[in-house]
Structures are given as C-alpha cells and as structure tokens.
Scaffold this active site. Structure first.
Site, PDB file in Angstrom:
ATOM      1  N   LEU A 205       0.846  -1.207   0.026  1.00 26.03           N
ATOM      2  CA  LEU A 205       0.131  -0.016   0.116  1.00 26.03           C
ATOM      3  C   LEU A 205       0.811   1.297   0.121  1.00 26.03           C
ATOM      4  O   LEU A 205       1.127   1.941   0.841  1.00 26.03           O
ATOM      5  CB  LEU A 205      -0.833   0.054   1.282  1.00 26.03           C
ATOM      6  CG  LEU A 205      -2.075  -0.842   1.095  1.00 26.03           C
ATOM      7  CD1 LEU A 205      -2.649  -0.920   2.600  1.00 26.03           C
ATOM      8  CD2 LEU A 205      -3.138  -0.184   0.153  1.00 26.03           C
TER       9      LEU A 205
ATOM     10  N   GLU B 108       1.612   4.164  -2.943  1.00 25.59           N
ATOM     11  CA  GLU B 108       1.548   4.352  -4.484  1.00 25.59           C
ATOM     12  C   GLU B 108       2.755   5.162  -4.826  1.00 25.59           C
ATOM     13  O   GLU B 108       3.273   5.067  -5.993  1.00 25.59           O
ATOM     14  CB  GLU B 108       0.265   5.601  -4.328  1.00 25.59           C
ATOM     15  CG  GLU B 108      -1.012   4.832  -4.292  1.00 25.59           C
ATOM     16  CD  GLU B 108      -1.449   4.734  -2.960  1.00 25.59           C
ATOM     17  OE1 GLU B 108      -0.648   5.141  -1.918  1.00 25.59           O
ATOM     18  OE2 GLU B 108      -2.426   4.010  -2.770  1.00 25.59           O
TER      19      GLU B 108
ATOM     20  N   HIS C 228     -12.389  10.453  -2.862  1.00 29.98           N
ATOM     21  CA  HIS C 228     -12.390   9.540  -4.040  1.00 29.98           C
ATOM     22  C   HIS C 228     -13.124   9.532  -5.066  1.00 29.98           C
ATOM     23  O   HIS C 228     -13.637   8.642  -5.544  1.00 29.98           O
ATOM     24  CB  HIS C 228     -12.868   7.941  -3.280  1.00 29.98           C
ATOM     25  CG  HIS C 228     -12.265   7.663  -2.138  1.00 29.98           C
ATOM     26  ND1 HIS C 228     -12.134   8.081  -0.797  1.00 29.98           N
ATOM     27  CD2 HIS C 228     -11.120   6.614  -1.982  1.00 29.98           C
ATOM     28  CE1 HIS C 228     -11.482   7.401   0.021  1.00 29.98           C
ATOM     29  NE2 HIS C 228     -10.735   6.718  -0.719  1.00 29.98           N
TER      30      HIS C 228
END
Lengths: 335, 370
Positions: free
Chosen positions: A68, A70, A139
């Site tokens: 996890l 990026e 998001h």
C-alpha cells in the site's frame, strides 16, 4: 452479431490481450491479483472493483501485487518503463496521485525532453475518476485538468466500452507516459466491442451526434448526459452536435473549431471543477481562434468550485446534469 | 384479416433500431406493384428508397413523413377495396410493433461464424419462399464486408437462398492472413460453399469480389451456375489508385471521409456512421498490414494486376455485368470488355451501385437466375 460487453470487461480484455501479445507488458497495483475461484492467498479481488479479475492466472509472471504505497510502485513502474518494460500501474482512485506527483510530473513527464529524446517512458497509470459513486471528497475527483496541464503526459478519459478498449491498447503501445482515467460510474455501461484487439489514435475526437445548431464539447461520463440533453433539446427543435474529446492531451481542437464554424454556438461541459478546467481551456481556445464564428457567448457547464460532497443529494446536484447542459445550450440560442 | 398487408419500417442490418420516414411516394388509393418505390427511409448509417415487397391498394397511410419510427412499426396498410374501413381501423389500432430484439432474426438474415481452414469466417444467410433453388452467394469488394449487400439480401432471398460472406481480412472474418497469395479468396469461397453444402451457386461479386467470383468460375466451372459482375475488377487495367491508396492510408475520420465519397454518385450518402464503421474495421489489429499487402498484390503500378476478361469470354456460364455509369473507382467502360455480354450500365450511380440503385440491381440479378 453485436458483442455487447461492459466497460469494465473492456478494460480487462485490453489488459489480457496486450499481456498475451507482449511479455514486457506488466501490471502493478494494490489488490490487482487473484479473482474468484483462486486458491489461498491468490483469492483476492482483481482490483478494488474487480477490473483485473482472472488475469493473474493467465499471466502470473506479469501481475504484481504491490504494498500500500502508491509513491513506491508508481515510481517503480516509471523506472521499469525506462528500462524496457511496458508497465500498467493501477492507482485505484486518481485522488491518490498526490503522493506520487514527483514521480509523475517531474520524472516520467520530463524524461523524453531532458534526455534529448533518447529516453522513452512507456508507462500507463490507470485510475478511477469522477463523482456519483457515493465515495466522498477523497475518492470522487475529476482531476483531468491537473494532468492535462503538464507537458509530457498524455491524458485519456473514455466515455464508453468501445473507446475504452481501443484507447487502452493504444496507451499500452504508446511510448510516452499516459494517464488513463476510467470513470467508475461508467464501468457497467455497455457497448458493441470487437473481440479482436484494436487501437484508437490519441487526439481524435469522436462526433457522437451531428447537429447544426449548437456544439456541446465534453468527455467521460458527461458524454451520456450531453446525449440526454440533446434529446431534450431536440423536442424544442434544437439540433445539438456532441463532440467526445476522448483524449485531453493531445486534444482535437480542430474538430471543435470546425463544428463551431458550422453551429456558431458552444457549450463546454466538464465534470471537473471550473477553474483552469478542460471546459475553460476549450472556451479560451475557441474565443481566440473561432471568435468570428460565434453567434452567442460560450457557455461552460462544470461542477462547482467545491469538494465533492458526501451527502448523496448534494453529490447529485454537484455533478452537471443533462438539464443544466440543455439549459446552457438554450441560453446560446437566445437573441 | 388475411387480406390486409402492412407496410412496415424495414430493418437494414443488425444494428438498425429505428429509421426516419423522410418521404412517401404513395398515397391512399394508389395501386402498388411489387418493386414500386413507396417511401424514403433514413437511418444514421444510410438513406434509401424502400420498394414494395407486396402489391396491393394503399388503404391507409399511418406514418407521417419526417417522423422517426422503430423497426417494424406500421407505416401503411394495403388491402383490397372489399375490405371495409372498420376492419382497417381495427387492424391499425390492434397493431403492436414487435419489440426489437437482437435474437429475433425472423425477418432479417441469420448471421453465422464458422471455422474454415483459413480461420474464422462470418456470413449471413437468408432463405425465403424459394428454398429449393440454386443459392446465390454474394462476394464483396476490397475493404468491404457483407453489409455492402444490406439492400440486396432480403430482396434476392425471395428468389433463392442467399449467402453473403466476409472475405478473409475483411468484416468480422479472420484478419491474420497473408493476402500475398491471390488464391486465398477463391479457396475460401470454395471451402465456404463446401461447408454450407452448396454444390453450385449463382456467384454475385462486387469490385474485387467480381474478380474472386470470375476466378472461381474459371477454375471450377462445375460449381458456378451463373456469374453477376458488379463494377467488377479483372475486366480491364484501370483502377483509381488514389482511392485505393487513400483508403489504405487514411488514419482518421477527416482523411477517410473524402476518400469514401468517391464510392458514390450521391456523395451525401457517406454518413458519419459509415465512416466510423470503416474506421472501426481499419483499426483492428492486422487489418492495416493486410490492406497494405493486398493493395500491392492486387494492384501494381497503378493498374489492376489480374485481368480475366479474355478467359471469361470463353466460359460457358451465363454472365451478367452491372455497372454504375459514374463509377469513380473502376471505369464503367470496362463493362464493355466482355464482347458477348450486353452490360447493364445504370445512370446516376457510382461504384456502390448495388446500394445506390438496389432495386434495379436486384431486378437484374433476379432476372439472371432463370
């Protein structure tokens, strides 16, 4: 004979076919491995919405589940691209790009230029974009303008399953970094998609509908709404031409100017926030290069200058509606 | 009730959902004969005149010119004068347009995909009243596909079973083939006829498809009942090299559209959807290489590479030649190159004469079957 599949399946098929064709095509991302029926640790998700489902068992050496982080795997994908692979990094939500901006803006986008054209970076960064998914402010953003602003990046945002497959295959074969933004609300939308691989060149807008009264320019999820708006306008005898840009960098400004030359009226529709948006960019270009053709002020229909609300009723109002597009078009017809 | 014959919105090809009735050519009270032009219909792909499939007296016009109707919507009613008005009223009010359904192929041709030695081949099949007749096989031209016969398949199926295939490298058939060998098309055609259990057929070829049909007839005259050559290749040297090169090299909408206008006399027939469909085909993996190679084998130094006119003249098979007078791809003068054949050269028609003047072409082909 039509072969109707969803946009989600179109993404899956493009990745599958390109990994089969070329072993240097690899995928990296969070939870992209596995799928239903896979044993043990492989029994994961195939991506957060299952886009890469089933691909790991076909291409086990080309699929890499990442930590996890990026910033780490987007950087790794860009590095691998400079070293001869064709990585497709899946960023899950484009909203997470913030932590990898140096890798994207300062490295990938600059290599070809700074190394005198000798370096190429054939990386694709895929991510979901857009509002309407009840996923709140972090998001749901439409960050197309952010990437379009940076020279050295190509930016794609398809509106349907057919374009998605052809543009994604083109993105993978392209020798420059491509930001490939998939609207999550369109994953279930379907179209007639050939089984064979095919490419759609970047920088060619699609004339979705022809009409002589007003030009509506947009991309992504807004194409559907523009079509709904055009249906409403038709009842009033107004024929709208709809241009789906398909790629924002490069951008097919010629098609926009040609259309405005005929209609004399322009509505720019963008799901992004209004300031420095794709809509503002188109409006400015047409105001400069097509001013003499205009019969009325250019209209822009965008999201407001605010984060995407979590409240469903507010989120619905936040996203430009077919009604607001139709209203803007009618405004260009006044006087 | 059986005396009432409806006139419906036609269905042209699989994707057609609705059409615009642009104009009526008939009015209430008119006597209509089979083949009469009854109305103009426009879809997002193409505009065409609809010809009557049945004869009769027009009793009621239901459709309004300028309106859009779903496929198979009731547009007019024909019935003998003996049928009372009330019965026609009842028919019109009771008529329900069938829901358009991909699987529902009772009115259109059936589409099949088969595996032949060369690979996947798609074809359309339509059988009408005369299922026992020698079948008709339709062969499209360079860069075409079976949809080039959109306005011919149903009409010809009234006379004999009709088959139309996508040649290798074209339409929805196999793309990864080497067109360096010109025999692939004739061999595919023979394999196709074997697969469909067609012993002999009336071969109808358009453009390069005419050359394929003619070559097949030369090599296997026992398999060919008659030949119809439409704007055919193989009858002379001339070919519009600019069109071929333009078609092969066009990468986008703006380049392709002006190239396609050469195909038609009425250039407004080149619609956005037609350009898009061809681009979709051209962009499939393998197609660009295939077309490039095919264009260099079929045409050399701006001329057709293979001429079969002399050989065809010796063949003991009935030959029909049809041409569009304004053909800008292969000149209509080639229609004269088979000395014993009196050609049908149709005015105000280009290379796609079977689309532009479908009714006349269908009549000529039907007459040639006897």
């Amino acid at each position: 004979m039509a072969r109707i599949i969803s946009m989600k399946d179109a993404v899956n098929e493009a990745l599958d076919q390109e990994m089969s064709r070329d072993p240097t095509v690899i995928m990296m991302g969070e939870d992209i491995v596995g799928g239903s029926g896979a044993p043990g640790e492989d029994d994961a998700w195939g991506g957060v919405l299952g886009v890469s489902k089933g691909l790991y068992h076909k291409h086990p050496k080309q699929m890499l589940d990442t930590p996890l982080s990026e910033s780490a795997y987007v950087g790794a994908a860009i590095g691998a691209a400079t070293a001869g692979l064709r990585p497709v990094a899946e960023l899950m939500f484009v909203d997470f790009i913030g932590v990898c901006l140096d890798q994207v803006f300062n490295q990938a986008a600059k290599f070809r230029y700074m190394f005198g054209g000798k370096a190429q970076t054939p990386v694709v960064i895929r991510a979901m974009c857009g509002a309407g998914f009840r996923a709140a402010a972090q998001h749901s953003q439409m960050l197309t303008p952010l990437f379009t602003h940076i020279p050295g990046l190509k930016v794609v945002c398809p509106s349907n399953a057919y374009d998605t497959k052809g543009l994604l295959i083109q993105a993978i074969r392209d020798n420059d970094p491509v930001i490939f933004l998939e609207h999550k609300n369109l994953y279930a939308s379907t179209a007639d998609v050939p089984e064979e691989p095919y490419t759609i060149p970047f920088g060619e807008a699609n004339i979705v509908r022809e009409g002589g009264d007003v030009t509506i320019v947009t991309y992504g999820q807004m194409v559907q709404r523009a079509e709904q708006a055009a249906d409403m306008l038709k009842k009033d005898g107004i024929e709208a031409e709809i241009i789906d840009l398909r790629t924002l960098s490069p951008i097919d400004m010629d098609s926009v100017l040609e259309s405005v030359e005929m209609t004399g009226r322009l509505v720019c529709v963008d799901e992004a926030n209004p300031r420095c948006s794709i809509a503002a960019d188109i409006a400015a270009n047409v105001a400069q290069d097509g001013f003499d053709d205009l019969k009325a002020p250019i209209q822009m229909v965008t999201a407001p200058h605010s984060p995407v609300p979590f409240s469903p009723s507010l989120e619905d109002i936040y996203i430009p509606s077919a009604q607001s597009i139709a209203d803007a078009a009618r405004k260009t017809m006044e006087g | 009730m059986t005396e009432i014959t409806p006139i419906l919105m036609p269905k042209w090809g699989l994707s057609m959902q609705e059409g615009k009735l642009t104009d009526w050519h008939i009015k209430e009270g008119d006597e209509v004969k089979v083949g009469d032009e009854i109305m103009d219909v426009e879809t997002d792909k193409i505009t065409n005149v609809v010809e009557a499939a049945d004869g009769g007296t027009v009793r009621r016009i239901v459709g309004t010119a300028g309106e859009v109707y779903p496929v198979r919507a009731l547009l007019a009613v024909m019935a003998p004068a003996s049928v009372p008005e009330e019965e026609i009223d009842a028919y019109v009010s009771a008529y329900e347009t069938p829901v358009s359904d991909e699987e529902d192929e009772d009115t259109g041709p059936a589409y099949h995909v088969i595996e032949l030695p060369i690979g996947k081949i798609r074809y359309a099949e339509q059988t009408g009243a005369n299922a026992d007749q020698t079948p008709i096989v339709l062969i499209h031209g360079f860069g075409g596909d079976l949809d080039n016969w959109l306005f011919n398949i149903d009409a010809l199926a009234e006379h004999a079973p009709v088959y139309a295939l996508d040649l290798p490298g074209h339409g929805q058939s196999v793309k990864s083939v080497d067109p360096g060998d010109p025999g692939i098309f004739t061999q595919t055609l023979l394999d196709f006829m074997d697969h469909c259990d067609i012993k002999r057929a009336h071969l109808v070829g358009h453009s390069m498809g005419g050359l394929v049909a003619g070559s097949t007839a030369l090599d296997h005259p026992d398999r060919v009942a008659s030949l119809t050559l439409i704007c055919s290749a193989g009858l002379g040297e001339d070919i519009n090299k600019d069109y071929i090169d333009g078609f092969v090299n066009a990468a986008g909408r703006k380049e392709l559209k002006p190239v396609l206008t050469h195909l038609f006399y009425n250039q407004s027939l080149v619609s956005r959807a037609m350009v898009q469909d061809l681009l979709k085909y051209k962009r499939l993996d393998g197609v660009q290489d295939f077309l490039t190679q095919l264009s260099t084998t079929a045409f050399r130094d701006g001329k057709q590479a293979r001429i079969i006119a002399d050989k065809l003249a010796t063949l003991d098979i009935p030959i029909t030649v049809i041409w569009g007078e304004n053909d800008a791809i292969i000149p209509a003068s080639h229609a004269q190159n088979l000395p014993d054949v009196k050609p049908h050269v149709l005015g105000s028609a280009g290379h796609m004469v079977q689309m532009e003047h479908a009714g006349e072409v269908n009549k000529i082909i039907a007459a040639s079957l006897d």
